[in-house]
Design an enzyme around this catalytic site. Structure first.
Site, PDB file in Angstrom:
ATOM      1  N   LYS A 157      36.157  53.890  39.269  1.00  0.00           N
ATOM      2  CA  LYS A 157      37.748  54.196  39.097  1.00  0.00           C
ATOM      3  C   LYS A 157      38.139  55.671  38.644  1.00  0.00           C
ATOM      4  O   LYS A 157      37.334  56.373  38.583  1.00  0.00           O
ATOM      5  CB  LYS A 157      38.222  53.418  37.597  1.00  0.00           C
TER       6      LYS A 157
HETATM    7  N1  GLU Z   1      42.921  48.336  41.486  1.00  0.00           N
HETATM    8  C1  GLU Z   1      42.512  47.025  41.514  1.00  0.00           C
HETATM    9  C2  GLU Z   1      41.483  46.577  40.487  1.00  0.00           C
HETATM   10  O1  GLU Z   1      41.914  46.845  39.058  1.00  0.00           O
HETATM   11  C3  GLU Z   1      41.837  46.842  43.050  1.00  0.00           C
HETATM   12  C4  GLU Z   1      40.731  47.686  43.232  1.00  0.00           C
HETATM   13  C5  GLU Z   1      40.048  47.491  44.476  1.00  0.00           C
HETATM   14  O2  GLU Z   1      40.677  46.951  45.247  1.00  0.00           O
HETATM   15  O3  GLU Z   1      39.009  48.422  44.951  1.00  0.00           O
HETATM   16  O4  GLU Z   1      40.929  45.508  40.533  1.00  0.00           O
END
Ligand code: GLU
Length: 454
Positions: A135
């Site tokens: 993240k």
């Molecule tokens: N931000 C989204 C999540 O928390 C998607 C992450 C992604 O598609 O890699 O799942």
């Protein structure tokens, strides 16, 4: 409101492991700076205890592999420079490349990003995609910058982390505050810097515009996955989507798509709240009209959110939480459902569209009140699943139809729900602990095969 007995209420309130001696055993110092991360690892340790996860795995998973922080200057429209802070946390890549979104928010900090990266490891494992967890984010309020400033901020951040990401190593995506346009700038900057134009460099990021390697169905994917989770798990509670009532906290990508899809299926949206205010209408709120209202620019009378919407009356926070509904979908930021909100809720089910929306204290109240929770790592895994489909399409130079994307997403969501239910039955635990156990089972399997080298 549907009146049936609650057949699968969590058997007992889950224990809070965040101050448990086991936390020190896996290297935690009890400071308050990492409270959310510590609480999330605590949930993992609770699951680990039940399933007897080997100690070395608890140690490995208790900390991210890499925590990257960058500072970079950007020229503002008035000619002055400002320094920005960016993050990328790479939690685990045992199953596959690090994967997870980029949050653009003024309050983003390391504790959040670590927590969200950890949750991505769990989510990808549970939903059966070949990725690990990561993240990132930038401490910025996108609403306070012109498009030109945002482009320079995003491109400069990309250049700062370009050597730490890659289509086979770490693949970011959108999250709160970041959009498909931001993903396009990241892909373009990465392609320029890596000079590998012939090798699908845009696979370095997902959630791109469809015209530039994005996937059909990616924009609505997280909301679609929330709805798929309800389709998979509501029948055992005797709740049918047509005719059921629901409320939504947060009306961004996840909340609005969840509401619009449920509305199309015949469910009734009766209350919505976001950072601008609350709207309530017992007769039903038109989910599409509300999404249009939220998108209305301020110079055309919009409020940047749900406040002022004509299709319902304004309501206070207390009125919003205490509105009687079958399903409540928190789809905003982390830790919004604390003890106080959990006591106010009058719903049968909480389906977590947001990441970590419920505090452990809130969770205990929900369990005591026999409110069923469909946990975030299951309910909001639709986004990363369609991100995986986008990545596969980029890698194979193909484009799938929306039907194919939706069908494959349903399969992944069903498998994840079934594995969670199987863990709940085997270990006689609540759904959140069960979802962690199902995720940890896959990680245990992969570590057993790969081993630790050297
Ligand atoms: N931000 C989204 C999540 O928390 C998607 C992450 C992604 O598609 O890699 O799942």
């Amino acid at each position: 409101m549907t009146q049936v007995s609650n057949a699968v209420a969590s058997p007992s309130a889950p224990a809070d492991y965040s101050r448990h001696p086991l936390m020190q055993d896996v290297g935690f110092v009890m400071s308050d700076h990492d409270l959310l991360y510590r609480e999330t690892v605590g949930t993992m340790l609770r699951a680990a205890d039940l399933m007897d996860l080997p100690h070395y795995l608890r140690l490995i998973l208790a900390q991210p592999k890499n925590e990257i922080m960058v500072h970079f200057p950007v020229r503002m429209d008035d000619g002055e420079f400002r320094l920005f802070k960016g993050y990328r946390v790479q939690h685990n890549n045992a199953i596959g490349p690090y994967k997870g979104g980029l949050r653009f928010h003024p309050d983003v900090h390391l504790d959040d990003v670590k927590t969200l990266a950890f949750l991505m490891t769990m989510k990808c494992s549970l939903v059966g995609v070949p990725f690990g967890g990561g993240k990132g984010g930038i401490k910025v309020d996108p609403r306070k910058h012109s498009s030109g400033e945002m482009e320079r901020i995003v491109r400069r951040f990309t250049s700062a982390v370009a050597h730490q990401i890659g289509p086979d190593y770490d693949i970011p995506a959108p999250d709160v505050g970041s959009t498909a346009q931001h993903m396009a700038w990241i892909a373009d900057t990465y392609a320029f810097l890596s000079e590998v134009g012939g090798h699908q460099p845009q696979a370095v990021i997902t959630g791109k515009p469809v015209e530039y390697g994005g996937s059909l169905g990616r924009e609505k994917a997280t909301g679609q996955g929330v709805v798929d989770t309800l389709v998979n798990l509501l029948p055992e509670l005797g709740i049918k989507i047509p005719g059921m009532t629901f409320s939504v906290l947060g009306y961004g990508n996840v909340g609005s798509w969840t509401a619009r899809i449920l509305h199309d299926m015949g469910a009734k949206l009766v209350a919505v709240m976001d950072h601008t205010g609350g709207v309530r209408n017992e007769k039903g709120i038109d989910a599409d009209a509300l999404a249009d209202w939220c998108a209305r620019p301020r110079d055309a009378g919009g409020t940047g959110g749900v406040r002022g919407f004509g299709g319902g009356g304004a309501c206070t926070e207390q009125e919003f939480y205490s509105t009687e509904v079958d399903v409540f979908a928190p789809s905003a930021l982390e830790q919004m459902i604390k003890e106080e909100q959990a006591k106010l809720l009058r719903c049968r089910v909480v389906v977590e569209g947001a990441n970590a929306p419920t505090t452990p204290a809130g969770d205990r109240i929900l369990a005591q009140r026999e409110i069923e929770v469909f946990p975030a790592i299951l309910a909001n895994a639709g986004g990363v699943t369609v991100s995986y489909f986008e990545w596969v399409q980029n890698k194979t130079c193909s484009a799938w139809s929306l039907d194919e994307v939706d069908r494959k997403l349903r399969e992944h969501m069903l498998q994840a729900a079934m594995r969670t239910k199987a863990a709940r039955k085997k270990y006689k635990c609540d759904m959140r602990t069960a979802s962690y156990i199902a995720a940890l089972e896959r990680l245990r399997g992969i570590y057993a095969m790969r081993g630790i080298f050297p």
